[in-house]
Design an enzyme around this catalytic site. Structure first.
Site, PDB file in Angstrom:
ATOM      1  N   LYS A 155       0.834  -1.205   0.000  1.00  0.00           N
ATOM      2  CA  LYS A 155       0.000   0.000   0.000  1.00  0.00           C
ATOM      3  C   LYS A 155       0.868   1.255   0.000  1.00  0.00           C
ATOM      4  O   LYS A 155       0.607   2.209  -0.697  1.00  0.00           O
ATOM      5  CB  LYS A 155      -0.898  -0.035   1.252  1.00  0.00           C
TER       6      LYS A 155
ATOM      7  N   GLU B  65      -2.043  -7.949  16.089  1.00  0.00           N
ATOM      8  CA  GLU B  65      -2.573  -7.412  14.841  1.00  0.00           C
ATOM      9  C   GLU B  65      -2.203  -5.932  14.734  1.00  0.00           C
ATOM     10  O   GLU B  65      -1.831  -5.308  15.741  1.00  0.00           O
ATOM     11  CB  GLU B  65      -4.106  -7.527  14.838  1.00  0.00           C
TER      12      GLU B  65
ATOM     13  N   ASP C 175     -10.249 -11.713  17.427  1.00  0.00           N
ATOM     14  CA  ASP C 175      -9.367 -12.581  16.643  1.00  0.00           C
ATOM     15  C   ASP C 175      -9.616 -14.048  17.012  1.00  0.00           C
ATOM     16  O   ASP C 175      -9.746 -14.909  16.138  1.00  0.00           O
ATOM     17  CB  ASP C 175      -7.905 -12.176  16.919  1.00  0.00           C
TER      18      ASP C 175
ATOM     19  N   LYS D 299     -11.107 -17.129  14.635  1.00  0.00           N
ATOM     20  CA  LYS D 299     -10.424 -18.426  14.506  1.00  0.00           C
ATOM     21  C   LYS D 299     -11.351 -19.559  14.930  1.00  0.00           C
ATOM     22  O   LYS D 299     -11.361 -20.632  14.326  1.00  0.00           O
ATOM     23  CB  LYS D 299      -9.138 -18.428  15.339  1.00  0.00           C
TER      24      LYS D 299
HETATM   25  N1  HSE Z   1      -2.488 -11.593  16.347  1.00  0.00           N
HETATM   26  C1  HSE Z   1      -2.544 -13.002  16.181  1.00  0.00           C
HETATM   27  C2  HSE Z   1      -2.236 -13.663  17.495  1.00  0.00           C
HETATM   28  C3  HSE Z   1      -1.551 -13.422  15.142  1.00  0.00           C
HETATM   29  O1  HSE Z   1      -1.705 -12.990  18.379  1.00  0.00           O
HETATM   30  O2  HSE Z   1      -2.539 -14.833  17.672  1.00  0.00           O
HETATM   31  C4  HSE Z   1      -1.678 -14.841  14.714  1.00  0.00           C
HETATM   32  O3  HSE Z   1      -2.937 -15.127  14.176  1.00  0.00           O
END
Ligand code: HSE
Length: 393
Positions: A38, A181, A192, A196
């Protein structure tokens, strides 16, 4: 596929990692032909001729047969992946937010375009959980998948519990190490982990769940007093993601919650950026997958595994997927929880059905008891940032 020519989107922690690995391992017969970024003003550790800011330099290059999508912007990634499929390019991605939100659409598109869409790196970094759920447990009757799926929060919790480090210092170190992230809110608020968990749930049970349906609480409300309580009781605190299925009704229950884990349990030994997932099954009882869940090279290792799998045309088929049937949520019942709070104004005792333990002091209070999950789910509890909610296993 004989020769892999890669178009890489993103040159962050993982993008640069995979570039280095492929440079050092020519025997893999995979070359990065173009890198789209970017911001062209940043200094990059790769020849400048490789870089472009124009996505079409990858998408319109017929020699590029694999797109490696390693950017953090989920909407931009969605667009890139769809265009890549359209051009009959295989895609490897680590974008859990995007995959959790558009999982089925992307799998259908890979079928329609006769390409592969692989994303082992999107869940638990180096731990091969998707491949295991997809292949090894194909005919097994899985009951639950439960564990630590976010490296950043596990790193922070380890430092707070074992080294009395402050939340801010631990978060800073997690960012410096490249675990977090770009916006660490996704990590520390449990989004997050919820993304997952949605991906895991589809591969484990063949059920699609929406991330917003996961009962979720991150780690930002935890106080040192909570860790002190845990220590006194021989617990540690972990952010546990859990999906379980009721085979009679097909209902799924999915939670991401700070949880007290007894120190002698396997999960309690998962520290720092490591992830660990227990897979519960009727036949094999319980199995454990463990490894580094975040960081440049652990995540690159999962990306590399996907690139290698493309050589033999591997793709996920999710044979367990029950047509368009969504996971039906059944988060009802009772849960034993601890709720800590500083001000009496936040006293939530009226929400408990049963109070087992109550501690009051000038600075901090807590209640341990049984709460109806319907109550726990209410915004004034689960989203109240003054409340430290910790589940018991
Ligand atoms: N931010 C994510 C974590 C990176 O800390 O698990 C890996 O998916």
């Amino acid at each position: 596929m004989k020769k892999i020519n890669i178009g890489l989107f993103g040159f962050g922690v993982v993008g640069e990692g995979i570039y280095k690995v492929l440079e050092e391992k020519p025997q893999l017969n995979a070359t990065i032909k173009r890198i789209v970024i970017k911001d062209s003003s940043k200094t990059r550790n790769a020849p400048s001729a490789l870089f472009s800011t124009n996505a079409d330099d990858i998408l319109n290059d017929d020699e590029i047969n694999v797109v490696l999508e390693l950017i953090s912007d989920a909407d931009a990634a969605h667009d890139i992946i769809k265009k890549a499929f359209n051009k009959r390019k295989h895609v490897v991605s680590a974008n859990k937010k995007l995959i959790a939100a558009h999982h089925k659409e992307l799998l259908d598109l890979q079928e329609q375009n006769k390409v592969s869409f692989l994303y082992e790196a999107s869940v638990c970094g180096s731990v091969p959980i998707i491949r295991n759920l997809e292949e090894y447990f194909d005919n097994d009757l899985l009951n639950y998948v439960s564990g630590i799926v976010n490296g950043t929060t596990n790193y922070i919790l380890t430092k707070m519990a074992n080294e009395n480090e402050s939340y801010q210092d631990a978060l800073k170190a997690a960012q410096e190490n490249g675990f977090a992230e770009v916006d660490p809110t996704a990590d520390v608020e449990g989004y997050d982990a919820a993304s997952k968990l949605a991906i895991i749930t589809l591969h484990a049970f063949g059920k699609k769940i929406e991330v917003q349906d996961v009962i979720r609480k991150g780690i930002t409300s935890l106080k040192m007093e909570d860790f002190k309580y845990a220590k006194e009781k021989d617990y540690t605190i972990k952010l546990i993601a859990n999906s379980k299925i009721n085979h009679q009704t097909g209902e799924i229950t999915s939670t991401v919650l700070p949880t007290f884990v007894e120190l002698n349990k396997t999960i309690a030994l998962v520290n720092n950026e490591y992830n660990g997932v227990l897979i519960g099954s009727s036949l094999s009882d319980e199995q454990f997958l463990y490894g580094k869940g975040a960081g440049r090279f652990p995540t690159s290792s999962a990306v590399l595994s996907d690139i290698s799998a493309l050589k033999y045309d591997y793709k996920y088929s999710i044979r367990k997927y029950e047509n368009e049937k969504k996971g039906v949520f059944n988060e009802t019942g009772k849960r034993r929880v601890y709720i800590g709070f500083e001000s009496q104004a936040d006293d939530v005792s009226s929400f408990f059905e049963e109070i087992e333990e109550r501690y009051q002091s000038k600075n901090y209070n807590h209640i341990v008891g049984v709460i109806d999950i319907e109550k726990l789910k209410q915004k004034e509890i689960i989203e109240n940032t003054n409340l430290s909610i910790i589940a018991f296993e």
